[in-house]
Structure formats: C-alpha cells, structure tokens
Write an enzyme that holds these catalytic residues in place. Structure first.
Site, mmCIF file in Angstrom:
data_model
loop_
_atom_site.group_PDB
_atom_site.id
_atom_site.type_symbol
_atom_site.label_atom_id
_atom_site.label_comp_id
_atom_site.label_asym_id
_atom_site.label_seq_id
_atom_site.Cartn_x
_atom_site.Cartn_y
_atom_site.Cartn_z
ATOM 1 N N SER A 186 10.527 4.284 -24.745
ATOM 2 C CA SER A 186 9.484 5.038 -24.045
ATOM 3 C C SER A 186 8.112 4.965 -24.692
ATOM 4 O O SER A 186 7.106 5.153 -24.020
ATOM 5 C CB SER A 186 9.907 6.494 -23.917
ATOM 6 O OG SER A 186 10.137 7.048 -25.193
ATOM 7 N N HIS A 214 13.902 5.989 -19.005
ATOM 8 C CA HIS A 214 12.650 5.355 -18.583
ATOM 9 C C HIS A 214 12.861 4.065 -17.792
ATOM 10 O O HIS A 214 11.893 3.409 -17.405
ATOM 11 C CB HIS A 214 11.756 5.079 -19.799
ATOM 12 C CG HIS A 214 11.290 6.345 -20.432
ATOM 13 N ND1 HIS A 214 10.139 6.995 -20.047
ATOM 14 C CD2 HIS A 214 11.857 7.118 -21.396
ATOM 15 C CE1 HIS A 214 10.002 8.097 -20.753
ATOM 16 N NE2 HIS A 214 11.035 8.200 -21.581
ATOM 17 N N LYS A 244 11.989 12.295 -14.675
ATOM 18 C CA LYS A 244 10.870 11.353 -14.829
ATOM 19 C C LYS A 244 10.615 10.675 -13.485
ATOM 20 O O LYS A 244 9.983 11.261 -12.621
ATOM 21 C CB LYS A 244 11.169 10.395 -15.981
ATOM 22 C CG LYS A 244 11.404 11.169 -17.292
ATOM 23 C CD LYS A 244 11.538 10.298 -18.482
ATOM 24 C CE LYS A 244 12.096 11.012 -19.691
ATOM 25 N NZ LYS A 244 11.341 12.175 -20.165
HETATM 26 C C1 LIG Z 1 14.880 8.099 -23.728
HETATM 27 C C2 LIG Z 1 14.944 9.533 -23.330
HETATM 28 N N1 LIG Z 1 16.145 10.112 -23.220
HETATM 29 C C3 LIG Z 1 16.253 11.396 -22.839
HETATM 30 C C4 LIG Z 1 15.151 12.171 -22.571
HETATM 31 C C5 LIG Z 1 15.322 13.588 -22.154
HETATM 32 O O1 LIG Z 1 15.186 13.715 -20.779
HETATM 33 P P1 LIG Z 1 14.845 15.117 -20.118
HETATM 34 O O2 LIG Z 1 13.376 15.292 -20.179
HETATM 35 O O3 LIG Z 1 15.379 15.007 -18.731
HETATM 36 O O4 LIG Z 1 15.566 16.146 -20.923
HETATM 37 C C6 LIG Z 1 13.883 11.615 -22.677
HETATM 38 C C7 LIG Z 1 12.680 12.442 -22.395
HETATM 39 O O5 LIG Z 1 11.650 12.330 -22.970
HETATM 40 C C8 LIG Z 1 13.777 10.260 -23.069
HETATM 41 O O6 LIG Z 1 12.574 9.679 -23.180
#
Ligand SMILES: Cc1ncc(COP(=O)(O)O)c(C=O)c1O
Length: 396
Positions: A186, A214, A244
């Site tokens: 990300s 992502h 997202k």
């Molecule tokens: C790679 C990754 N996994 C998991 C998450 C967590 O997702 P959520 O915002 O739905 O809790 C994020 C959020 O920033 C993320 O970038």
C-alpha cells in the site's frame, strides 16, 4: 486518580514523537470523503483516500443503505453465531465468493479483523509463517497473535523466500508453514510476485495467504491480485477489505468451503464480535454487483492513476516503482516529508505524509491516491500545485 506512571509515559513519549516528526495530526473532514473534501472550511483536492473507485459516496450504494435501514434497522443485534445471521450477511458472502471465484467466503467487521481472525485460527506455536518484510501492520499483528514462529523474508525476494522455506522445512521444527504477503503493497504500490510465491509454496507445501486490501477493485479488472495472475486455485486464503475500493466497511476471507467452515467455528472475531450493520452489508453487496456488471470504474481509476503518475514523474519527483494507481512521492527525511505535505495542503491538495513506522525510516513520502471519481481538471490543478510547492521547497 490518574496513575503518575501513565502520565509520565504519555508526556514523555508524545513529546518525543513530536520532536522527531513522527506525531500524526488527524484532520477533521467536514462532510463526505469524496474527490474534493472540506477541512477547516477549506476545499481540497483529496489524494489521500483509499476510496479507489469513488464508491464511498456513490448514489446507488447510498440508496440501498437507506432502504435496508427501513427493512432491517441500524444494527446487526448480536454475534452471528448467537442470534442467527442476517440474510444480508449471507448475500454479501455469496456475492463475494462469486466475485472472487472461490467456493466460499466469510465476512468480518474490518480488514484488520480478518488478519486477526484467520491467521490465528489456523496457525499456532508449532508452526512457522514466512512473512514479507513490508507486510501491513495487521498481518504482522495477526501473525504475532498466532504465536507461530515469524520468519521475515526480504521484500518480494523469491530467492530469499525459497532459502528460508527450505531451512524451515529441513529444520523439522514446524507442523505447518505459511507464506503470507500483501497483494499490492500500500505504501509503494508494487505488486507481490504471486507466481513466484506459488512456485515456492508448491515445492515446500506451504499454506498461501494473500492480503488483497489494495488489490481488490484495482487489479484483475477489479477481482484482485490473485485473479490478475489467474491463481484462484493456488492461493488458500484470499483476504480483502470492503473499506477501500468497495467504499464501505468490513473485510472477508475467500477460499475453499472447508477452510471457511473452520473459520466460522474457530476464528475469534467472528465468534465474539457483532457483524457489520445491515446498511454496510447491503451497500457492500451492491458495490460488488456493480463491479461484476461493468469494469468502467476500474478503467477510470487506471486512467487517472496513469495520468497523475506521468505528470508527477515529468515534474521530477521520485515516484518509486509503483505498478498500480498508488503514487508515492518519496522525499526521504521524515520532517521534510511532513513539511511538504503541510505546504501542499495549504495550497489546496490533500496529500498526506507517510513516515516511520508505516514505512521504513528515511523513506518519508507523500502518498497520492487518485480515484475513479477525480476529474482531469482536478488532477491538473493538483499537478500545478505540486509543481509550485515542489519548486518553492527545492525538491524539484
Ligand atoms: C494491506 C492492508 N490490510 C488490511 C488493512 C485493514 O483494512 P481495514 O481498514 O478494512 O481494517 C489495511 C488498511 O489499511 C491494509 O492496507
């Protein structure tokens, strides 16, 4: 009475973070989180959201969310195993399984929760997890929770992964071994080498886990990184978020029927925490339906991403090696990255700095996330502000 030990811990550590430029100020957004946002009464071009497809403010999602408030109320009422599961959660899971091309799906309250839930439901202290060194914090915490031995491999380095997998297998110390990676990283926008990972996994019988927070909605015409590489039958866990590209809230794990059955009886956030609201479930289902009907939003996202990237590169910014619309402007020193972001915001572009511990020390950056909802005019305005501010600060 407040504990003196707590007070001095907080005072010292907050002051230290501020001193080192690592203290993140949180801005209040007035109104919706769209391509243009209002902060402190000022309109700003928003390049900081993960609302990749602009669905967070989409009228079609808003409509179904409002409708189910009337039919189902505002809350799920209880944990799904205790009070029965709402039809809306089941519909969401069915739609997601179709979208991902897997036998089944389990949904959770967030992407973060998925990683807390799924890793520790399968892995324990007799196991090992091979984890890419740049994996997201929620993967790291999920791995820690499992008590498995965590073995970090160099970022996207298949030789290192293979060597560490071989050593782990040959040690004879572990019952099961998992390899875990972000699908799209990300903060840099690069894509995991899933074909390489699958090759190593097949050689050493590794369990494969991809966090596609992502990649979903972005790669594979929206269906994600695993679909992008045509590896649906080779990845055991496809984890994703609904917060997202999908624009709502929640997360899910897609995989084989027996894996999902196991997670429903053994993963603790499913068993001990109430599911997302009816409106969230219905809006997320609608979003998935839209992505299955048409790739128009996905194409617009890529068009805008390519446009912004080309513009920033032409201006002379270091945009790293992104392969997706995520576009970092790597500045280096933390304070300089924060200062640049501050100046951009003053000038009308909401592009936030990302510093340690989210990214390694010395790689402070301003992260840009164009979405399908941005117009060319907005991106041109943003580029003009980047040029002026970058020149003023001597960065280009
Ligand atoms: C790679 C990754 N996994 C998991 C998450 C967590 O997702 P959520 O915002 O739905 O809790 C994020 C959020 O920033 C993320 O970038």
């Amino acid at each position: 009475m407040t504990s003196k030990a707590l007070q001095s811990f907080l005072d010292e550590n907050i002051a230290d973070l501020k001193e080192r430029g690592l203290y993140n100020e949180i801005d209040p957004v007035e109104g919706a989180n769209g391509p243009v946002i209002t902060i402190n009464g000022k309109k700003l071009i928003n390049l900081s959201s993960n609302n990749y497809l602009g669905l967070a403010t989409d009228d079609r999602l808003k409509k179904v969310a409002k409708e189910v408030v009337d039919t189902h109320g505002v809350g799920a009422g209880a944990v799904r195993t205790i009070n029965g599961t709402l039809d809306l959660h089941l519909e969401l899971e069915k739609k997601l399984a179709e979208f991902k091309g897997t036998e089944a799906v389990i949904s959770y309250q967030s992407g973060f929760n998925c990683n807390m839930a799924a890793i520790s439901a399968v892995m324990d202290k007799h196991d090992a997890i091979l984890s890419d060194e740049l994996n997201h914090a929620s993967i790291i915490d999920g791995c820690r929770l499992s008590k498995a031995r965590i073995i970090r491999f160099n970022h996207s380095d298949m030789d290192d992964l293979r060597q560490k997998a071989k050593e782990a297998v040959e040690s004879g110390n572990y019952n099961k071994i998992m390899v875990i990676t972000d699908g799209v990283f990300s903060m840099d926008g690069d894509v995991a080498d899933l074909p390489g990972i699958v090759k190593v996994a097949e050689e050493f019988d590794l369990i494969t886990y991809v966090d596609d927070a992502h990649g979903s909605g972005v790669l594979g015409k929206g269906a994600g990184t695993v679909k992008h590489f045509g590896l649906q039958d080779k990845i055991d866990f496809q984890m994703g978020t609904l917060s997202k590209a999908i624009g709502v809230i929640g997360g899910y794990v897609a995989g084989k029927e027996n894996l999902i059955d196991w997670l429903k009886v053994r993963s603790r956030p499913f068993l001990f925490s109430t599911a997302v609201t009816p409106a969230d479930a219905a809006a997320a289902t609608k979003a998935i339906e839209l992505l299955m009907e048409s790739t128009a939003l996905n194409e617009k996202l890529w068009e805008n991403g390519d446009y912004l990237k080309a513009g920033l590169k032409k201006l002379g910014f270091d945009i790293g090696d992104s392969e997706t619309p995520i576009t970092p402007c790597i500045i280096g020193e933390e304070k300089a990255a924060q200062e640049f972001s501050k100046k951009l915001i003053e000038a009308g572009v909401y592009a936030k700095s990302i510093v340690f511990p989210t990214v390694p020390r010395g790689t402070g950056r301003v992260r840009n996330m164009p979405t399908a909802a941005h117009t060319k005019a907005m991106l041109d305005d943003a580029l003009a502000i980047y040029e002026k501010t970058g020149k003023e600060m001597g960065l280009i």
